[in-house]
Design an enzyme around this catalytic site. Structure first.
Site, PDB file in Angstrom:
ATOM      1  N   ARG A  20      -2.919   7.330   6.810  1.00 14.80           N
ATOM      2  CA  ARG A  20      -1.571   6.747   6.672  1.00 14.80           C
ATOM      3  C   ARG A  20      -0.848   6.732   8.010  1.00 14.80           C
ATOM      4  O   ARG A  20      -0.174   5.767   8.347  1.00 14.80           O
ATOM      5  CB  ARG A  20      -0.755   7.560   5.673  1.00 14.80           C
ATOM      6  N   PHE A  59      -1.685  -1.193  -4.169  1.00 16.48           N
ATOM      7  CA  PHE A  59      -2.228   0.033  -4.772  1.00 16.48           C
ATOM      8  C   PHE A  59      -1.501   1.231  -4.138  1.00 16.48           C
ATOM      9  O   PHE A  59      -2.106   2.152  -3.613  1.00 16.48           O
ATOM     10  CB  PHE A  59      -3.746   0.154  -4.552  1.00 16.48           C
ATOM     11  N   ASP A  67       2.099  -1.455  -7.415  1.00 18.04           N
ATOM     12  CA  ASP A  67       1.172  -0.658  -8.217  1.00 18.04           C
ATOM     13  C   ASP A  67       1.441  -0.942  -9.685  1.00 18.04           C
ATOM     14  O   ASP A  67       2.557  -1.304 -10.047  1.00 18.04           O
ATOM     15  CB  ASP A  67       1.368   0.840  -7.928  1.00 18.04           C
ATOM     16  N   ASP A 101      -5.543  -0.222  -0.841  1.00 21.34           N
ATOM     17  CA  ASP A 101      -6.173   1.079  -1.112  1.00 21.34           C
ATOM     18  C   ASP A 101      -6.475   1.201  -2.603  1.00 21.34           C
ATOM     19  O   ASP A 101      -5.862   2.002  -3.313  1.00 21.34           O
ATOM     20  CB  ASP A 101      -5.233   2.209  -0.639  1.00 21.34           C
ATOM     21  N   CYS A 151     -12.929   3.673  -1.769  1.00 22.15           N
ATOM     22  CA  CYS A 151     -13.274   5.069  -2.035  1.00 22.15           C
ATOM     23  C   CYS A 151     -14.460   5.159  -2.985  1.00 22.15           C
ATOM     24  O   CYS A 151     -14.718   6.201  -3.569  1.00 22.15           O
ATOM     25  CB  CYS A 151     -12.066   5.831  -2.580  1.00 22.15           C
TER      26      CYS A 151
HETATM   27  N1  SAH Z   1      -2.566   4.345  -1.669  1.00 18.88           N
HETATM   28  C1  SAH Z   1      -2.277   5.467  -2.515  1.00 18.88           C
HETATM   29  C2  SAH Z   1      -3.440   5.817  -3.425  1.00 18.88           C
HETATM   30  C3  SAH Z   1      -3.929   4.682  -4.265  1.00 18.88           C
HETATM   31  S1  SAH Z   1      -4.902   5.150  -5.619  1.00 18.88           S
HETATM   32  C4  SAH Z   1      -1.841   6.647  -1.663  1.00 18.88           C
HETATM   33  O1  SAH Z   1      -1.909   6.559  -0.436  1.00 18.88           O
HETATM   34  O2  SAH Z   1      -1.425   7.646  -2.223  1.00 18.88           O
HETATM   35  C5  SAH Z   1      -5.066   3.664  -6.481  1.00 18.88           C
HETATM   36  C6  SAH Z   1      -3.795   3.172  -7.174  1.00 18.88           C
HETATM   37  O3  SAH Z   1      -4.065   1.886  -7.694  1.00 18.88           O
HETATM   38  C7  SAH Z   1      -3.310   3.983  -8.333  1.00 18.88           C
HETATM   39  O4  SAH Z   1      -1.981   4.345  -8.124  1.00 18.88           O
HETATM   40  C8  SAH Z   1      -3.398   3.043  -9.562  1.00 18.88           C
HETATM   41  O5  SAH Z   1      -2.283   3.199 -10.435  1.00 18.88           O
HETATM   42  C9  SAH Z   1      -3.363   1.712  -8.908  1.00 18.88           C
HETATM   43  N2  SAH Z   1      -4.022   0.593  -9.581  1.00 18.88           N
HETATM   44  C10 SAH Z   1      -5.237   0.571 -10.184  1.00 18.88           C
HETATM   45  N3  SAH Z   1      -5.551  -0.685 -10.554  1.00 18.88           N
HETATM   46  C11 SAH Z   1      -4.531  -1.472 -10.166  1.00 18.88           C
HETATM   47  C12 SAH Z   1      -4.285  -2.870 -10.248  1.00 18.88           C
HETATM   48  N4  SAH Z   1      -5.179  -3.715 -10.771  1.00 18.88           N
HETATM   49  N5  SAH Z   1      -3.127  -3.355  -9.731  1.00 18.88           N
HETATM   50  C13 SAH Z   1      -2.219  -2.510  -9.173  1.00 18.88           C
HETATM   51  N6  SAH Z   1      -2.409  -1.189  -9.072  1.00 18.88           N
HETATM   52  C14 SAH Z   1      -3.545  -0.673  -9.542  1.00 18.88           C
END
Ligand code: SAH
Length: 398
Positions: A208, A224, A246, A302, A342
């Site tokens: 980050r 995400f 998200d 992400d 990931c």
């Molecule tokens: N970038 C974040 C971690 C992301 S984890 C950080 O730095 O903390 C992945 C995220 O994607 C989760 O919060 C989940 O709720 C979201 N997610 C999963 N599928 C999704 C979709 N189709 N559209 C939007 N968000 C999604």
């Protein structure tokens, strides 16, 4: 337990996993969590580990030294060593959120321990760790003196081990719903009881800040976003605007609360004026942005794990390609794409192939500026490629 002919190689190469098919037989007298010796077809002692006869991943090796006893005391020593190893890592003094025990990499297969300020969050994923849970907790308490230890063993991998989900206080106090922990000078929040993973994605901590260096005076789409952590670092680095996107409403509420706290303590005095929250599906919303002719200077992608098994790689690759292609097209000239995967099943090479394909289809030149991975508190065990899962690319899109 005796291996079939020709199955000693990976054990000798210190890969810690042995699947049921490698054994002559999996004895019916074995209990989940028992300590077992692994012997070659020719009868040579090779290694010692813990067994789960009910799981296809039958043995997880813990030592290749015949004189080492695997018991409560040995496990407590391993916990202490993992904690000690963290104390010398660079940059960890600057954060209150980090991983203290990372499973096989720390010689403790199936145990995850994350620190959030004065609390620890624990995942217990194998019957052996379950059996020794109280000894493990004892070692953690003795070394770390936490205010509380909370268990989040509610993940699907436990099902594969035929363990029921488990959740709750293991020691001390229950963590507050929005637990504050510091990372550099920012205040983060984690919900250890109800949040994803053990509350936050600690594996992205360093990345980050790396990405934030590309965000000064830029508009950022944080796709995400979960609780908006990438966005918060971007704002700290001077981003002009951040859109957190998200599907999870609770995650976005926590993101808002996190921004409020950093605004209140004066670190990000005008955070709320530079932030937008969007509860929507990324696959849908990126298309919508395209149709609305919206553009951004920086896009962070992400996504969650798309590939859980080998058979899912193809489908996952298509999903990665889709969002990366859309994101590349949404970037202003000279814009920055920070894209992650990931999925352990998707190799760094395959991930680069995806980005290459997306760049080609978008008809834009994409320059890879930086390759990112896991932070040192999530160390990759050299003999265990499965411990490496996170990869990222920071790209300039021309
Ligand atoms: N970038 C974040 C971690 C992301 S984890 C950080 O730095 O903390 C992945 C995220 O994607 C989760 O919060 C989940 O709720 C979201 N997610 C999963 N599928 C999704 C979709 N189709 N559209 C939007 N968000 C999604």
């Amino acid at each position: 337990m005796t291996l079939k002919p020709g199955r000693s190689r990976s054990v000798l190469q210190r890969h810690p996993w042995i699947f049921s098919g490698a054994f002559e037989e999996v004895g019916s007298s074995l209990e989940p969590g028992d300590v077992v010796d692994v012997v070659s077809h020719e009868g040579a002692w090779l290694a010692r580990g813990i067994v789960n006869p009910q799981s296809p991943l039958t043995v997880r090796l813990m030592t290749w030294d015949e004189t080492e006893t695997i018991d409560e005391v040995n496990l407590q020593t391993r916990v202490r060593k993992a904690l000690e190893a963290r104390t010398v890592l660079p940059r960890l003094a600057d954060t209150e959120g980090c991983r203290l025990v990372y499973g096989e990499s720390d010689g403790l297969p199936g145990l995850i321990v994350d620190r959030y300020a004065d609390y620890l969050a624990v995942q217990v994923l194998t019957p052996a760790m379950e059996r020794w849970k109280s000894a493990l907790v004892e070692a953690l308490v003795a070394s770390e003196c936490p205010q509380g230890i909370y268990e989040r063993s509610d993940v699907e991998t436990r099902e594969r081990e035929q363990l029921p989900p488990a959740e709750g206080v293991l020691y001390g106090q229950e963590p507050p719903k929005a637990l504050e922990f510091r990372d550099r000078d920012l205040t983060f929040l984690a919900d250890l009881r109800g949040g994803q993973k053990t509350g936050a994605y600690l594996d992205q901590r360093e990345n980050r800040w790396r990405v934030s260096e590309y965000c000064r005076d830029r508009t950022v789409l944080n796709a995400f976003s979960y609780t908006g952590a990438f966005g918060l670092c971007a704002l700290r680095a001077g981003a002009s605007h951040v859109t957190n996107l998200d599907t999870s409403e609770p995650a976005l509420s926590l993101a808002e609360e996190m921004a409020r706290r950093n605004e209140a303590n004066g670190i990000l005095p005008d955070a709320s004026t530079r932030l937008t929250y969007l509860a929507a599906d990324v696959f849908y919303q990126l298309r919508r942005f395209r149709d609305e002719r919206r553009a951004f200077d920086v896009i962070v992608l992400d996504p969650p794990k798309f590939a859980f098994t080998k058979t899912m790689i193809h489908k996952a690759t298509r999903a990665y390609k889709d969002i990366n292609l859309l994101a590349i097209k949404l970037l202003n000239p000279g814009g920055c794409l920070a894209t992650f995967s990931c999925s352990g099943q998707v190799s760094p090479d395959l991930f680069r192939e995806v980005v290459r394909g997306a760049a080609l289809d978008a008809g834009r030149d994409v320059l890879i500026l930086e390759k990112l991975s896991q932070p040192p508190d999530h160390p990759v065990l050299a003999t265990f490629p499965e411990s490496e899962y996170l990869k990222g690319l920071i790209c300039r899109v021309v």
